[in-house]
Design a protein around this motif. Structure first.
Motif, mmCIF file in Angstrom:
data_model
loop_
_atom_site.group_PDB
_atom_site.id
_atom_site.type_symbol
_atom_site.label_atom_id
_atom_site.label_comp_id
_atom_site.label_asym_id
_atom_site.label_seq_id
_atom_site.Cartn_x
_atom_site.Cartn_y
_atom_site.Cartn_z
ATOM 1 N N SER A 176 -16.651 -8.573 -59.158
ATOM 2 C CA SER A 176 -17.701 -8.195 -58.216
ATOM 3 C C SER A 176 -17.677 -9.142 -57.023
ATOM 4 O O SER A 176 -17.685 -10.362 -57.205
ATOM 5 C CB SER A 176 -19.067 -8.276 -58.897
ATOM 6 O OG SER A 176 -20.105 -8.196 -57.941
ATOM 7 N N PRO A 177 -17.664 -8.601 -55.805
ATOM 8 C CA PRO A 177 -17.712 -9.483 -54.636
ATOM 9 C C PRO A 177 -19.069 -10.184 -54.499
ATOM 10 O O PRO A 177 -19.162 -11.227 -53.875
ATOM 11 C CB PRO A 177 -17.441 -8.549 -53.453
ATOM 12 C CG PRO A 177 -17.645 -7.174 -53.963
ATOM 13 C CD PRO A 177 -17.517 -7.202 -55.456
ATOM 14 N N GLN A 178 -20.111 -9.622 -55.122
ATOM 15 C CA GLN A 178 -21.435 -10.226 -55.022
ATOM 16 C C GLN A 178 -21.550 -11.501 -55.846
ATOM 17 O O GLN A 178 -22.057 -12.499 -55.374
ATOM 18 C CB GLN A 178 -22.543 -9.251 -55.450
ATOM 19 C CG GLN A 178 -22.832 -8.151 -54.460
ATOM 20 C CD GLN A 178 -21.852 -6.992 -54.591
ATOM 21 O OE1 GLN A 178 -21.215 -6.823 -55.618
ATOM 22 N NE2 GLN A 178 -21.715 -6.218 -53.529
ATOM 23 N N ASP A 179 -21.121 -11.459 -57.108
ATOM 24 C CA ASP A 179 -21.342 -12.624 -57.971
ATOM 25 C C ASP A 179 -20.098 -13.098 -58.714
ATOM 26 O O ASP A 179 -20.154 -14.043 -59.486
ATOM 27 C CB ASP A 179 -22.463 -12.345 -58.966
ATOM 28 C CG ASP A 179 -22.138 -11.243 -59.965
ATOM 29 O OD1 ASP A 179 -20.982 -10.777 -60.006
ATOM 30 O OD2 ASP A 179 -23.045 -10.836 -60.707
ATOM 31 N N GLY A 180 -18.959 -12.452 -58.483
ATOM 32 C CA GLY A 180 -17.725 -12.860 -59.138
ATOM 33 C C GLY A 180 -17.606 -12.420 -60.583
ATOM 34 O O GLY A 180 -16.614 -12.708 -61.240
ATOM 35 N N GLY A 181 -18.629 -11.719 -61.095
ATOM 36 C CA GLY A 181 -18.580 -11.222 -62.468
ATOM 37 C C GLY A 181 -17.595 -10.071 -62.599
ATOM 38 O O GLY A 181 -17.113 -9.519 -61.612
ATOM 39 N N TYR A 182 -17.297 -9.723 -63.823
ATOM 40 C CA TYR A 182 -16.358 -8.639 -64.082
ATOM 41 C C TYR A 182 -17.036 -7.284 -63.877
ATOM 42 O O TYR A 182 -18.194 -7.099 -64.238
ATOM 43 C CB TYR A 182 -15.818 -8.731 -65.508
ATOM 44 C CG TYR A 182 -15.009 -9.984 -65.724
ATOM 45 C CD1 TYR A 182 -13.768 -10.135 -65.130
ATOM 46 C CD2 TYR A 182 -15.492 -11.017 -66.506
ATOM 47 C CE1 TYR A 182 -13.023 -11.282 -65.308
ATOM 48 C CE2 TYR A 182 -14.753 -12.180 -66.699
ATOM 49 C CZ TYR A 182 -13.526 -12.304 -66.099
ATOM 50 O OH TYR A 182 -12.794 -13.439 -66.275
ATOM 51 N N VAL A 183 -16.293 -6.359 -63.301
ATOM 52 C CA VAL A 183 -16.779 -5.000 -63.066
ATOM 53 C C VAL A 183 -15.670 -4.003 -63.387
ATOM 54 O O VAL A 183 -14.496 -4.362 -63.450
ATOM 55 C CB VAL A 183 -17.255 -4.789 -61.609
ATOM 56 C CG1 VAL A 183 -18.463 -5.653 -61.288
ATOM 57 C CG2 VAL A 183 -16.143 -5.046 -60.618
ATOM 58 N N LEU A 184 -16.061 -2.776 -63.581
ATOM 59 C CA LEU A 184 -15.120 -1.683 -63.780
ATOM 60 C C LEU A 184 -15.244 -0.705 -62.623
ATOM 61 O O LEU A 184 -16.333 -0.471 -62.111
ATOM 62 C CB LEU A 184 -15.417 -0.938 -65.085
ATOM 63 C CG LEU A 184 -15.295 -1.722 -66.377
ATOM 64 C CD1 LEU A 184 -15.709 -0.851 -67.558
ATOM 65 C CD2 LEU A 184 -13.883 -2.241 -66.573
#
Length: 116
Positions: A62-70
Motif C-alpha cells: 500500500s502506498p499509504q502505509d506500506g502494508g500488504y495489499v492485494l
C-alpha cells in the motif's frame, strides 16, 4: 477437501514453486463471481453455461502505509452475449458476490488465539 503444499510467493522471498494464498483467493473469487453471474443470468433468462471467469490476484504494498495489499482482476468470457446485455448483469453479480462485496467494503474479522 484441499491438501496443498503452501509456499510463500516469490515476492515475499519464497521459492514460488507451490500454491500460495493469493492463488487460493483467486480461485475462490473466480468461483464465487461465476456463481453470482450464473444466477443473475438465469434470472434474466440467459444461458449461463458458457460463462467463464478468470481471476488474477497480485500481491503488493500500500502506498499509504506500506502494508500488504492485494489487487484483483476478473476477466469474464461470455460467448454469444453482447456487452450491452452482459454489463448490467456483471454489475448485479458484483453487488451479489460475497467476495466482491468483501473487496469493496471489507469484511469484519475476529482473530482469537485458541487455548492450548
Amino acid at each position: 477437501m484441499l491438501d496443498l503444499d503452501l509456499r510463500l510467493p516469490a515476492e515475499l522471498g519464497g521459492d514460488g514453486r507451490g500454491t500460495n494464498p493469493e492463488q487460493l483467493f483467486a480461485a475462490g473469487f473466480a468461483a464465487c463471481f461465476h456463481g453470482a453471474l450464473s444466477l443473475v443470468a438465469r434470472q434474466a433468462a440467459l444461458d449461463s453455461a458458457a460463462i467463464s471467469v478468470e481471476a488474477t490476484v497480485a500481491f503488493g504494498r500500500s502506498p499509504q502505509d506500506g502494508g500488504y495489499v492485494l489487487h484483483i482482476d476478473l476477466v469474464v468470457s461470455w460467448p454469444g452475449v453482447t456487452p450491452e446485455a452482459a454489463t448490467p448483469l456483471l454489475r448485479r453479480a458484483d453487488a451479489l458476490c460475497p467476495y466482491a462485496r468483501m473487496a469493496w467494503h471489507g469484511t469484519p474479522t475476529t482473530i482469537t488465539l485458541a487455548a492450548s
